[in-house]
Design a protein around this motif. Structure first.
Motif, mmCIF file in Angstrom:
data_model
loop_
_atom_site.group_PDB
_atom_site.id
_atom_site.type_symbol
_atom_site.label_atom_id
_atom_site.label_comp_id
_atom_site.label_asym_id
_atom_site.label_seq_id
_atom_site.Cartn_x
_atom_site.Cartn_y
_atom_site.Cartn_z
ATOM 1 N N PRO A 12 0.837 -1.207 0.000
ATOM 2 C CA PRO A 12 0.000 0.000 0.000
ATOM 3 C C PRO A 12 0.872 1.258 0.000
ATOM 4 C CG PRO A 12 0.072 -0.953 2.212
ATOM 5 C CD PRO A 12 0.821 -1.897 1.309
ATOM 6 N N GLY A 13 0.261 2.390 -0.310
ATOM 7 C CA GLY A 13 0.985 3.662 -0.231
ATOM 8 C C GLY A 13 1.699 4.004 -1.519
ATOM 9 N N GLY A 14 2.410 5.130 -1.496
ATOM 10 C CA GLY A 14 3.051 5.604 -2.715
ATOM 11 C C GLY A 14 4.477 6.084 -2.517
ATOM 12 N N ASP A 15 5.068 5.802 -1.347
ATOM 13 C CA ASP A 15 6.407 6.298 -1.046
ATOM 14 C C ASP A 15 7.447 5.198 -1.280
ATOM 15 O OD1 ASP A 15 8.797 7.026 0.272
ATOM 16 O OD2 ASP A 15 7.729 8.239 1.755
ATOM 17 N N ARG A 17 10.719 5.076 -0.935
ATOM 18 C CA ARG A 17 11.741 4.866 0.104
ATOM 19 C C ARG A 17 11.146 4.119 1.301
ATOM 20 N NH1 ARG A 17 14.197 8.534 2.790
ATOM 21 N NH2 ARG A 17 16.228 7.504 2.940
ATOM 22 N N GLU A 18 9.935 4.498 1.671
ATOM 23 C CA GLU A 18 9.252 3.835 2.786
ATOM 24 C C GLU A 18 9.055 2.349 2.467
ATOM 25 O OE1 GLU A 18 7.721 3.156 6.332
ATOM 26 O OE2 GLU A 18 8.620 5.088 5.780
ATOM 27 N N ALA A 19 8.651 2.064 1.225
ATOM 28 C CA ALA A 19 8.424 0.677 0.797
ATOM 29 C C ALA A 19 9.723 -0.126 0.841
ATOM 30 C CB ALA A 19 7.835 0.644 -0.612
ATOM 31 N N ALA A 20 10.800 0.465 0.317
ATOM 32 C CA ALA A 20 12.088 -0.245 0.279
ATOM 33 C C ALA A 20 12.599 -0.503 1.693
ATOM 34 C CB ALA A 20 13.113 0.567 -0.522
ATOM 35 N N LYS A 21 12.362 0.476 2.570
ATOM 36 C CA LYS A 21 12.792 0.339 3.965
ATOM 37 C C LYS A 21 12.013 -0.785 4.658
ATOM 38 C CE LYS A 21 12.896 3.238 8.072
ATOM 39 N NZ LYS A 21 12.466 4.548 8.554
ATOM 40 N N THR A 22 10.697 -0.823 4.431
ATOM 41 C CA THR A 22 9.844 -1.863 5.024
ATOM 42 C C THR A 22 10.263 -3.252 4.552
ATOM 43 O OG1 THR A 22 7.970 -0.351 5.132
ATOM 44 C CG2 THR A 22 7.441 -2.683 5.199
ATOM 45 N N TRP A 81 8.618 5.671 -12.537
ATOM 46 C CA TRP A 81 8.337 5.084 -11.219
ATOM 47 C C TRP A 81 9.216 3.865 -10.945
ATOM 48 C CZ3 TRP A 81 2.507 6.045 -12.066
ATOM 49 C CH2 TRP A 81 2.125 7.228 -11.383
ATOM 50 N N LEU A 82 9.425 3.052 -11.979
ATOM 51 C CA LEU A 82 10.297 1.887 -11.794
ATOM 52 C C LEU A 82 11.704 2.354 -11.411
ATOM 53 C CD1 LEU A 82 10.870 -1.143 -11.934
ATOM 54 C CD2 LEU A 82 11.277 -0.900 -14.388
ATOM 55 N N GLY A 83 12.164 3.421 -12.060
ATOM 56 C CA GLY A 83 13.481 3.983 -11.745
ATOM 57 C C GLY A 83 13.556 4.463 -10.300
ATOM 58 N N GLU A 84 12.490 5.118 -9.849
ATOM 59 C CA GLU A 84 12.419 5.600 -8.461
ATOM 60 C C GLU A 84 12.498 4.429 -7.468
ATOM 61 O OE1 GLU A 84 8.939 7.973 -6.877
ATOM 62 O OE2 GLU A 84 9.270 9.017 -8.782
ATOM 63 N N ASP A 85 11.749 3.357 -7.784
ATOM 64 C CA ASP A 85 11.716 2.184 -6.906
ATOM 65 C C ASP A 85 13.086 1.512 -6.853
ATOM 66 O OD1 ASP A 85 9.061 2.693 -6.445
ATOM 67 O OD2 ASP A 85 8.352 1.342 -8.021
ATOM 68 N N LEU A 86 13.756 1.456 -7.997
ATOM 69 C CA LEU A 86 15.095 0.858 -8.044
ATOM 70 C C LEU A 86 16.104 1.709 -7.261
ATOM 71 C CD1 LEU A 86 15.151 -0.356 -11.746
ATOM 72 C CD2 LEU A 86 15.470 -1.820 -9.741
#
Length: 327
Positions: A12-15, A17-22, A81-86
């Motif tokens: 869930p969510g859209g952040d 960095r938060e997702a990668a940290k979790t 977005w894929l670049g951001e997630d990577l």
């Protein structure tokens, strides 16, 4: 032997960095590249995978994703977005060595979801299906090379999301009008396209489907090293195919923890069904930990952030319980 645990794909969510940290905090030994579909079209699993295609483009219509002649805003957004997630995952995996999972939608679910110019599914055109699979293979080679460069210590596990695979095989994919279904695609054709896509990666390749009647036998023959599925949808009809797969060395990514908010049982209770399955199949309990990876039953995009975090921690504890008490 420790049993392992990982996630399915979405959070869930859209952040980013938060997702990668979790993800890296929850699954220290088996993180994955999270997807955040709440950001909008292009962050959803279909749009994200369309963004990987080479020389094939799509855009969003009210009815879904439709083929385009040139790249447009939607494709650019998916790639950005894929670049951001990577970038975020790279930041939280500095110096990491070990397994890392990345997901892409498989060729058949993509063909069932992508519309041709006239609005019908690309699935009905065998030539277009071959082109789509070829384009996806090429895009994934580039994507995997990028992940390797960013996280050199990673042993990449490639996951293909194929929730529509069973519907494609059984002729249950509905046409645009909804009044008819597309003809079933021949099993040999389905299997050979998957085999070619599995060959883009020289490491582990798994297939995820949270639909009923996962074709375990077909996936094993096509060369999948693992199958990820919603454990609650299994019936004893699948026992033989699962037993053969496990004996052949295929790993089971067992989705035993519900993906939407609800009470969680104790970790041991979550894997009770897996232990029962092992007994039913007459497999040695000692092989459980090496053959099973514990996951949520499906992606967590529909969960609350607090539940998503709790589920991931719960999967790790359930895997530990499986390793400690295989009987």
């Amino acid at each position: 032997m420790t049993a392992s645990a990982t996630g399915v794909g979405s959070l869930p969510g859209g952040d980013a960095r938060e997702a990668a940290k979790t993800v890296t905090g929850s699954f220290e030994e088996f993180p994955y590249l999270a997807e955040l579909p709440a950001r909008g079209p292009g962050a959803d699993m279909i749009g994200r995978s369309l963004g990987l295609l080479v020389d094939l483009y799509a855009h969003v219509e009210p009815s879904g994703w439709r083929i385009s002649d040139r790249p447009g805003r939607d494709t650019r957004r998916a790639r950005s977005w894929l670049g951001e997630d990577l970038d975020a995952l790279e930041e939280f995996t500095q110096g990491y060595t070990g397994k890392l999972k990345v997901q892409a939608v498989g060729p058949w679910t993509l063909a069932a979801a992508l519309e041709l110019h006239g609005g019908e599914a690309l699935l009905q055109d065998p030539g277009a299906c071959r082109d789509l699979a070829g384009s996806l293979a090429e895009g994934l080679r580039g994507h995997l090379a990028d992940v390797r460069k960013r996280i050199p210590g990673a042993e990449i596990v490639l996951q293909y999301d194929e929730p529509s695979l069973t519907a494609v095989l059984l002729g249950r994919v509905r046409s645009a009008s909804g009044y008819r279904t597309y003809r079933a695609v021949d099993r040999q054709v389905v299997e050979s396209a998957l085999r070619e896509l599995f060959a883009v990666h020289d490491g582990e390749v798994i297939v995820h489907s949270c639909a009923p009647e996962v074709p375990f036998g077909l996936l094993r023959r096509a060369g999948a090293t693992g199958v990820s599925f919603d454990f609650s949808l299994l019936t004893e009809r699948e026992d033989d195919a699962i037993g053969e797969a496990v004996e052949d060395g295929v790993k089971l990514f067992a989705g035993v923890v519900p993906g939407t908010d609800g009470p969680l049982s104790d970790p041991g209770g979550s894997v009770m069904g897996v232990r029962k399955l092992w007994r039913r199949l007459g497999l040695a309990p000692g092989t459980l930990a090496e053959s099973v990876v514990v996951t949520p039953s499906c992606g967590l995009a529909g969960a609350s952030p607090a539940y998503a975090r709790a589920v991931q921690a719960h999967c790790v504890r359930a895997a530990r319980s499986l390793a400690d008490n295989p009987e």
